[in-house]
Design a protein around this motif. Structure first.
Motif, PDB file in Angstrom:
ATOM      1  N   VAL A 107       0.820  -1.258  -0.011  1.00 46.09           N
ATOM      2  CA  VAL A 107       0.032   0.151   0.091  1.00 46.09           C
ATOM      3  C   VAL A 107       0.736   1.312   0.054  1.00 46.09           C
ATOM      4  N   GLU A 108       2.129   1.219   0.817  1.00 46.03           N
ATOM      5  CA  GLU A 108       2.685   2.367   0.975  1.00 46.03           C
ATOM      6  C   GLU A 108       3.538   2.588  -0.444  1.00 46.03           C
ATOM      7  N   ALA A 109       3.726   1.555  -1.186  1.00 52.07           N
ATOM      8  CA  ALA A 109       4.298   1.465  -2.429  1.00 52.07           C
ATOM      9  C   ALA A 109       3.585   2.276  -3.584  1.00 52.07           C
ATOM     10  N   LYS A 127      -2.453   7.047  -5.095  1.00 51.57           N
ATOM     11  CA  LYS A 127      -3.886   6.732  -4.810  1.00 51.57           C
ATOM     12  C   LYS A 127      -4.731   5.758  -5.994  1.00 51.57           C
ATOM     13  N   ASP A 128      -4.057   5.651  -7.139  1.00 49.83           N
ATOM     14  CA  ASP A 128      -4.962   4.983  -8.106  1.00 49.83           C
ATOM     15  C   ASP A 128      -4.203   3.470  -8.137  1.00 49.83           C
ATOM     16  N   GLY A 129      -3.567   3.164  -7.253  1.00 53.08           N
ATOM     17  CA  GLY A 129      -2.851   1.963  -6.920  1.00 53.08           C
ATOM     18  C   GLY A 129      -3.968   0.829  -6.775  1.00 53.08           C
ATOM     19  N   ALA A 169       5.618   1.592  -7.366  1.00 54.60           N
ATOM     20  CA  ALA A 169       6.985   2.205  -8.036  1.00 54.60           C
ATOM     21  C   ALA A 169       7.953   1.146  -8.129  1.00 54.60           C
ATOM     22  N   GLY A 170       7.758  -0.049  -7.341  1.00 51.58           N
ATOM     23  CA  GLY A 170       8.784  -1.021  -7.557  1.00 51.58           C
ATOM     24  C   GLY A 170       9.810  -0.801  -6.661  1.00 51.58           C
ATOM     25  N   ILE A 171      10.867  -1.809  -6.513  1.00 48.30           N
ATOM     26  CA  ILE A 171      12.011  -1.609  -6.104  1.00 48.30           C
ATOM     27  C   ILE A 171      13.372  -1.900  -6.714  1.00 48.30           C
ATOM     28  N   PRO A 172      14.291  -0.775  -6.535  1.00 50.40           N
ATOM     29  CA  PRO A 172      15.421  -0.926  -7.434  1.00 50.40           C
ATOM     30  C   PRO A 172      16.133  -2.099  -7.386  1.00 50.40           C
ATOM     31  N   LYS A 173      17.022  -2.473  -8.374  1.00 50.64           N
ATOM     32  CA  LYS A 173      17.646  -3.799  -8.172  1.00 50.64           C
ATOM     33  C   LYS A 173      18.614  -3.736  -7.191  1.00 50.64           C
ATOM     34  N   GLU A 209      10.078  -4.721 -10.303  1.00 52.61           N
ATOM     35  CA  GLU A 209      10.357  -4.104 -11.492  1.00 52.61           C
ATOM     36  C   GLU A 209      10.018  -2.501 -11.303  1.00 52.61           C
ATOM     37  N   GLU A 210      10.982  -1.780 -11.390  1.00 52.95           N
ATOM     38  CA  GLU A 210      10.810  -0.371 -11.300  1.00 52.95           C
ATOM     39  C   GLU A 210       9.856   0.141 -12.197  1.00 52.95           C
TER      40      GLU A 210
END
Length: 552
Positions: free
Chosen positions: A435-437, A440-442, A464-468, A509-510
């Protein structure tokens, strides 16, 4: 016919001729014609002895030998006794030898020559004799009858002998092949035994009724048993193997393979031994060739190393935690101390309320840090606190409490066995992170799937995804990218999941989103498994009865 055989038969023929000549009317006196004929007859056999074996195999030469015999006997009849005596019976021996030596193609010409010469002898001694005289009518045809009968007998005997020789050759070849296959089977069995005996893992094979048919030295070493006493023993009578036997029994009943499972067994001293094992069912027409084979490994040393590694990790984390706690608690303590001094020096109610709120926030921050540390350091769950958990209902309740939107997809009711509050904390942490990532439209999606071993829960977001560079460290304790994060959230999640014998996978994936998969052991319905096992056993019993009826 072989050379030695033919010469031996001719020698008997010569002896019979000489014997008849000796007891004839004229006798065998020197230097009578009969004596000369007998001597030449004997010398002919000696001459033939020095001829090659190959010469005797020629049909023309054999006919020449028999022709010589017929002429010699005819001369004997002419000079010694006369045509009307019983001396003509010697012809039968010549015809018989010709039949044995060759087929009817050799005996019939010999009989024709003998008939012609004998007929001439009778006619010479009695010029006016009738062709229908008993001397000719009985004796001459009898030579042909003897030729046909002896040729038939010789051909039949030759065929039987040939069949016998072929059968003996076949038996010898068959015996050689059987001996070769038996030798190969013995060599293969010894080779297989060497492989099994030198296998670094324990191997136990049982048949359907639980009788141990094969056990290797490593298995007896782990169990602390004797190989001689264990082989042929019922595995159910060996103390400490109940858990392994249940797995093997289930594999035999269902015909399914068990891969990479773990149980705890006990050796003859009562010491617990964790083992990792795989089971493969064995099916055969006969029950003694049906059962299963289990390959297992003693995990005691591995478990010990894992405990030591965990202890070392805890010590490492303890050092990091001391530094981190000092840093994280110092900031809110400084804020509390500062606002407390400000409250003392002000009389304005608004500022007092503001300073109180800041002090409360600092206290809550410290409390949250302490709760995370306690959760991370919490001892392993107790088996007595396990309960049946419906993951869909649990996650639905979490989502309602957090007041967020979510879609779910599931095939069957995802049920596991575990500690409810611990599992709740796992999914609260994971859903909160998703949820934190997101903005509002997630959109948050939870998908449930299952197989024979796992209930798989997928939490999918389009955040937003997690950087590698962060993804490889995201499960490390005290690592966080959040401004006010503790870095213990996912570490606690992993700890709880591992305590429940599960695992976790994270894909991200970002710009696309993150998928977290939680694997937890599926709850086995004991009653259903037993009924399934019972039905399988009934099917196997029916199959055996049908096979026995067919054999009858």
């Amino acid at each position: 016919m072989k050379k030695k055989t033919l010469l031996f038969l001719r020698f008997i023929l010569i002896l019979c001729t000489v014997l008849v000549m000796t007891y004839s009317k004229k006798g065998l006196a020197f230097p009578s014609p009969g004596y000369t004929i007998a001597l030449l007859y004997l010398i002919s056999n000696l001459v033939f002895y020095f001829l090659s074996e190959q010469t005797f195999t020629k049909p023309l030469f054999s006919f020449f030998v028999f022709l010589f015999d017929i002429i010699t006997i005819s001369l004997t009849i002419y000079f010694v006794q006369g045509a009307e005596t019983d001396f003509f019976l010697i012809y039968f021996l010549v015809i018989f030898i010709a039949s044995v030596s060759q087929d009817i193609g050799g005996s019939l010409p010999t009989a024709i020559v003998a008939s012609i010469i004998y007929g001439w002898l009778i006619y010479r001694s009695n010029p006016g004799i009738s062709i229908f005289s008993p001397v000719i009518l009985l004796r001459v045809p009898f030579l042909f009858i003897i030729s046909l009968i002896s040729s038939y007998w010789s051909a039949t005997t030759r065929k039987e002998l040939k069949k016998k020789e072929e059968l003996e050759i076949f038996n010898r070849e068959l015996k050689k092949e059987v001996d070769r296959i038996a030798a190969e089977e013995i060599a293969l069995r010894r080779y297989t035994e060497k492989i099994i005996n030198n296998f670094p893992s324990g191997v136990i094979a049982i048949n359907n009724d639980g009788t141990i048919t094969t056990i290797n030295p490593e298995a007896t070493r782990v169990l602390g048993l004797s190989e001689d006493k264990t082989s042929g023993e019922d595995i159910r009578n060996i103390k400490g193997l109940d858990a392994l036997w249940r797995k093997m029994e289930q594999s035999i009943a269902t015909g399914s393979t068990v891969r990479r499972d773990e149980v705890t067994i006990y050796n003859h001293k009562g010491e617990s031994i964790p083992i990792g094992f795989s089971i493969s069912p064995i099916s055969g027409v006969e029950s003694r060739f049906s059962g299963c084979v289990t390959i297992f490994k003693d995990l005691s040393e591995i478990k010990s190393l894992q405990e030591k590694l965990k202890h070392a990790e805890k010590l490492s984390y303890l050092g990091k935690m001391a530094s981190w706690v000092a840093h994280e608690i110092r900031n809110p303590l400084a804020a509390i101390d500062g606002f407390a001094h400000l409250m003392v020096n002000t009389e304005k109610k608004e500022k007092i309320v503001l300073y109180s709120d800041e002090i409360t926030k600092g206290a809550n921050r410290i409390n949250n840090i302490i709760e995370d540390i306690l959760a991370f350091a919490k001892t392993k769950r107790k088996e007595s606190r396990l309960a049946e958990i419906d993951l869909k209902s649990l996650i639905d309740q979490i989502v309602r409490d957090m007041n967020i939107k979510m879609t779910t997809k599931h095939e069957k009711t995802p049920v596991i066995e575990g500690e409810t509050e611990s599992i709740r904390r796992v999914f609260i942490n994971l859903i909160t992170n998703s949820v934190e990532a997101m903005d509002k439209d997630g959109h948050l999606k939870v998908k449930f799937t299952s197989n024979k071993k796992w209930v798989i829960t997928e939490i999918i977001d389009n955040g937003a995804g997690i950087p590698k560079e962060d993804l490889k460290n995201v499960l490390t304790p005290f690592y966080t990218t959040k401004e006010r994060g503790t870095g213990l959230g996912l570490a606690i999640v992993i700890k709880i999941i591992e305590e429940h014998n599960g695992k976790i996978e994270i894909e991200s994936e970002e710009g696309v989103g993150t998928t977290v998969r939680v694997f937890l052991p599926r709850k086995v319905e004991q009653g259903l498994d037993k009924s399934e096992i019972g039905s399988k056993k009934q099917i196997q019993r029916k199959g055996r009865r049908k096979q026995q009826k067919r054999k009858r």
